[in-house]
Design a protein around this motif. Structure first.
Motif, PDB file in Angstrom:
ATOM      1  N   ASP A   1       3.136  -6.465 -11.856  1.00  0.00           N
ATOM      2  CA  ASP A   1       4.109  -5.548 -11.250  1.00  0.00           C
ATOM      3  C   ASP A   1       3.683  -5.173  -9.837  1.00  0.00           C
ATOM      4  O   ASP A   1       4.482  -5.196  -8.901  1.00  0.00           O
ATOM      5  CB  ASP A   1       4.239  -4.270 -12.087  1.00  0.00           C
ATOM      6  CG  ASP A   1       4.877  -4.509 -13.439  1.00  0.00           C
ATOM      7  OD1 ASP A   1       5.767  -5.375 -13.524  1.00  0.00           O
ATOM      8  OD2 ASP A   1       4.485  -3.837 -14.391  1.00  0.00           O
TER       9      ASP A   1
ATOM     10  N   ASN B   1       7.868   6.003 -11.644  1.00  0.00           N
ATOM     11  CA  ASN B   1       8.251   5.196 -10.479  1.00  0.00           C
ATOM     12  C   ASN B   1       8.403   3.715 -10.778  1.00  0.00           C
ATOM     13  O   ASN B   1       9.017   2.979 -10.005  1.00  0.00           O
ATOM     14  CB  ASN B   1       7.289   5.414  -9.302  1.00  0.00           C
ATOM     15  CG  ASN B   1       5.855   5.036  -9.633  1.00  0.00           C
ATOM     16  OD1 ASN B   1       5.538   4.625 -10.746  1.00  0.00           O
ATOM     17  ND2 ASN B   1       4.976   5.200  -8.667  1.00  0.00           N
ATOM     18  N   LEU B   2       7.880   3.252 -11.914  1.00  0.00           N
ATOM     19  CA  LEU B   2       8.108   1.849 -12.280  1.00  0.00           C
ATOM     20  C   LEU B   2       9.594   1.573 -12.470  1.00  0.00           C
ATOM     21  O   LEU B   2      10.077   0.473 -12.190  1.00  0.00           O
ATOM     22  CB  LEU B   2       7.343   1.518 -13.559  1.00  0.00           C
ATOM     23  CG  LEU B   2       7.474   0.071 -14.071  1.00  0.00           C
ATOM     24  CD1 LEU B   2       6.964  -0.925 -13.043  1.00  0.00           C
ATOM     25  CD2 LEU B   2       6.742  -0.101 -15.398  1.00  0.00           C
TER      26      LEU B   2
ATOM     27  N   GLY C   1      15.989  -3.223  -8.964  1.00  0.00           N
ATOM     28  CA  GLY C   1      15.163  -2.551  -9.955  1.00  0.00           C
ATOM     29  C   GLY C   1      15.956  -2.032 -11.135  1.00  0.00           C
ATOM     30  O   GLY C   1      17.148  -2.257 -11.274  1.00  0.00           O
TER      31      GLY C   1
ATOM     32  N   GLU D   1       6.217  -1.834  -1.566  1.00  0.00           N
ATOM     33  CA  GLU D   1       5.709  -0.474  -1.518  1.00  0.00           C
ATOM     34  C   GLU D   1       6.873   0.486  -1.241  1.00  0.00           C
ATOM     35  O   GLU D   1       7.805   0.157  -0.515  1.00  0.00           O
ATOM     36  CB  GLU D   1       4.655  -0.327  -0.423  1.00  0.00           C
ATOM     37  CG  GLU D   1       3.352  -1.036  -0.735  1.00  0.00           C
ATOM     38  CD  GLU D   1       2.283  -0.728   0.299  1.00  0.00           C
ATOM     39  OE1 GLU D   1       2.477   0.215   1.088  1.00  0.00           O
ATOM     40  OE2 GLU D   1       1.260  -1.442   0.317  1.00  0.00           O
ATOM     41  N   PHE D   2       6.794   1.669  -1.809  1.00  0.00           N
ATOM     42  CA  PHE D   2       7.798   2.693  -1.548  1.00  0.00           C
ATOM     43  C   PHE D   2       7.504   3.352  -0.203  1.00  0.00           C
ATOM     44  O   PHE D   2       6.373   3.733   0.079  1.00  0.00           O
ATOM     45  CB  PHE D   2       7.786   3.764  -2.637  1.00  0.00           C
ATOM     46  CG  PHE D   2       8.219   3.279  -3.990  1.00  0.00           C
ATOM     47  CD1 PHE D   2       9.561   3.139  -4.293  1.00  0.00           C
ATOM     48  CD2 PHE D   2       7.274   2.965  -4.968  1.00  0.00           C
ATOM     49  CE1 PHE D   2       9.972   2.691  -5.545  1.00  0.00           C
ATOM     50  CE2 PHE D   2       7.670   2.531  -6.219  1.00  0.00           C
ATOM     51  CZ  PHE D   2       9.016   2.386  -6.515  1.00  0.00           C
TER      52      PHE D   2
ATOM     53  N   TRP E   1       2.482   0.326 -15.199  1.00  0.00           N
ATOM     54  CA  TRP E   1       2.384  -0.790 -14.258  1.00  0.00           C
ATOM     55  C   TRP E   1       1.325  -1.797 -14.722  1.00  0.00           C
ATOM     56  O   TRP E   1       0.327  -1.431 -15.322  1.00  0.00           O
ATOM     57  CB  TRP E   1       2.011  -0.284 -12.861  1.00  0.00           C
ATOM     58  CG  TRP E   1       3.108   0.419 -12.135  1.00  0.00           C
ATOM     59  CD1 TRP E   1       3.617   1.650 -12.416  1.00  0.00           C
ATOM     60  CD2 TRP E   1       3.830  -0.055 -11.001  1.00  0.00           C
ATOM     61  NE1 TRP E   1       4.608   1.978 -11.535  1.00  0.00           N
ATOM     62  CE2 TRP E   1       4.762   0.954 -10.644  1.00  0.00           C
ATOM     63  CE3 TRP E   1       3.778  -1.218 -10.232  1.00  0.00           C
ATOM     64  CZ2 TRP E   1       5.632   0.826  -9.564  1.00  0.00           C
ATOM     65  CZ3 TRP E   1       4.639  -1.355  -9.158  1.00  0.00           C
ATOM     66  CH2 TRP E   1       5.563  -0.348  -8.839  1.00  0.00           C
TER      67      TRP E   1
ATOM     68  N   CYS F   1       5.926  -6.190  -6.304  1.00  0.00           N
ATOM     69  CA  CYS F   1       6.862  -5.151  -5.881  1.00  0.00           C
ATOM     70  C   CYS F   1       6.598  -4.672  -4.456  1.00  0.00           C
ATOM     71  O   CYS F   1       5.470  -4.706  -3.978  1.00  0.00           O
ATOM     72  CB  CYS F   1       6.792  -3.955  -6.836  1.00  0.00           C
ATOM     73  SG  CYS F   1       7.431  -4.314  -8.476  1.00  0.00           S
TER      74      CYS F   1
ATOM     75  N   SER G   1      11.083   0.516  -9.111  1.00  0.00           N
ATOM     76  CA  SER G   1      10.410  -0.540  -8.349  1.00  0.00           C
ATOM     77  C   SER G   1      11.367  -1.667  -7.994  1.00  0.00           C
ATOM     78  O   SER G   1      12.297  -1.977  -8.732  1.00  0.00           O
ATOM     79  CB  SER G   1       9.230  -1.094  -9.146  1.00  0.00           C
ATOM     80  OG  SER G   1       9.670  -1.641 -10.378  1.00  0.00           O
TER      81      SER G   1
ATOM     82  N   LEU H   1       2.353   2.515  -4.723  1.00  0.00           N
ATOM     83  CA  LEU H   1       2.470   1.438  -5.701  1.00  0.00           C
ATOM     84  C   LEU H   1       1.597   1.780  -6.899  1.00  0.00           C
ATOM     85  O   LEU H   1       0.440   2.158  -6.741  1.00  0.00           O
ATOM     86  CB  LEU H   1       2.012   0.096  -5.116  1.00  0.00           C
ATOM     87  CG  LEU H   1       3.048  -0.726  -4.349  1.00  0.00           C
ATOM     88  CD1 LEU H   1       2.423  -2.034  -3.888  1.00  0.00           C
ATOM     89  CD2 LEU H   1       4.274  -1.014  -5.192  1.00  0.00           C
TER      90      LEU H   1
END
Length: 287
Positions: free
Chosen positions: A26, A88-89, A163, A32-33, A22, A30, A92, A17
């Motif tokens: 945010d 990566n935003l 996203g 977590e990946f 970010w 959001c 998200s 994250l």
């Protein structure tokens, strides 16, 4: 750069994250990946590197660094961790679904506090269960349209519940794209292009043999399984009877080469389609 959590991914440490662009809102709002999701986005990065920057749509050029290997102005030395931290935003996903049923007083109290906070962009409304579905949809659409005219960046960027750039098919299929298959497709593309760029001709079966031998040496599965095949063969002199015969991979000389060639052709076509689509911000669409 706000990074709430880092995770060990392959030989790198990358943000689960947070990253460039970010905000605290945010990060709090959001999911977590997962490592599996990060791998799919590494593949996104790899296919983007093999794309033609001149074919990127305008939005992609504005929001993504040029990593195209065929472009003179590309960041050719950029590695995945740097790209992931910077982008990566865009991938998200909101931690909460857009529509939530409040089932008790505690939930109502919590969401009421959120609704009273302008930064949260939450609205509470009542829905009578005998309301016709088409009427409810129209009224909800009108509410959202009116609210979005005065919302913050945080709300306007989540018009898709998955996203900015959702994974193609993930929302409807409910499972991640097959990373192993995508790596195979990428391997076929790279191997064919290596010989094409060198002006060397290689048949499909030769390319399949080369890739599979390399994969087997690395302890991975070949492109096409080398397991024994079972086939029904007619019994000599008995038209209505058949027996099951076991064949080894090496026994199918001509048939094997046809299967190998067809597999390489299919994977290469899929790779070109994926590259064409990723140039438009869609991944991993292979048609």
């Amino acid at each position: 750069m706000l990074i709430k959590k880092r995770v060990k991914y392959k030989n790198w440490t990358v943000p689960s994250l947070g990253g460039e662009g970010w905000t605290d809102i945010d990060i709090e709002g959001c999911k977590e990946f997962s490592l599996a999701e990060i791998e799919i986005h590494e593949l996104w990065f790899e296919f983007l590197k093999r794309s033609d920057y001149s074919q990127w749509n305008r939005k992609l050029k504005q929001e993504f660094d040029n990593v195209s290997l065929c472009s003179k102005t590309a960041y050719k030395d950029m590695q995945f961790p740097e790209w992931w931290t910077g982008h990566n935003l865009h991938f998200s996903v909101a931690a909460l679904d857009g529509f939530i049923e409040i089932e008790n007083k505690e939930d109502y109290r919590d969401f009421k506090q959120m609704a009273d906070d302008p930064a949260e962009n939450v609205m509470i409304f009542a829905l009578f269960m005998d309301t016709p579905v088409n009427v409810a949809k129209r009224q909800l659409a009108e509410i959202l349209k009116a609210q979005r005219k005065k919302t913050s960046r945080y709300t306007s960027r989540r018009r898709d519940s998955n996203g900015y750039y959702p994974l193609y098919g993930y929302k409807t299929a409910r499972y991640l794209p097959d990373a192993e298959m995508l790596w195979k497709i990428l391997d076929v593309y790279d191997t064919k292009m290596k010989y094409a760029n060198a002006g060397m001709r290689r048949f499909g079966w030769q390319i399949e043999e080369e890739i599979s031998e390399r994969r087997i040496a690395e302890g991975r599965n070949p492109l096409i399984s080398r397991a024994d095949r079972l086939r029904k063969e007619p019994v000599t002199g008995k038209k209505q009877e058949a027996q099951v015969v076991k064949y080894k991979w090496e026994d199918f000389e001509d048939e094997r080469r046809k299967v190998q060639a067809a597999t390489i052709s299919r994977y290469f076509s899929q790779a070109k389609a994926i590259i064409a689509n990723v140039e438009q911000g869609v991944f991993p669409k292979s048609s």
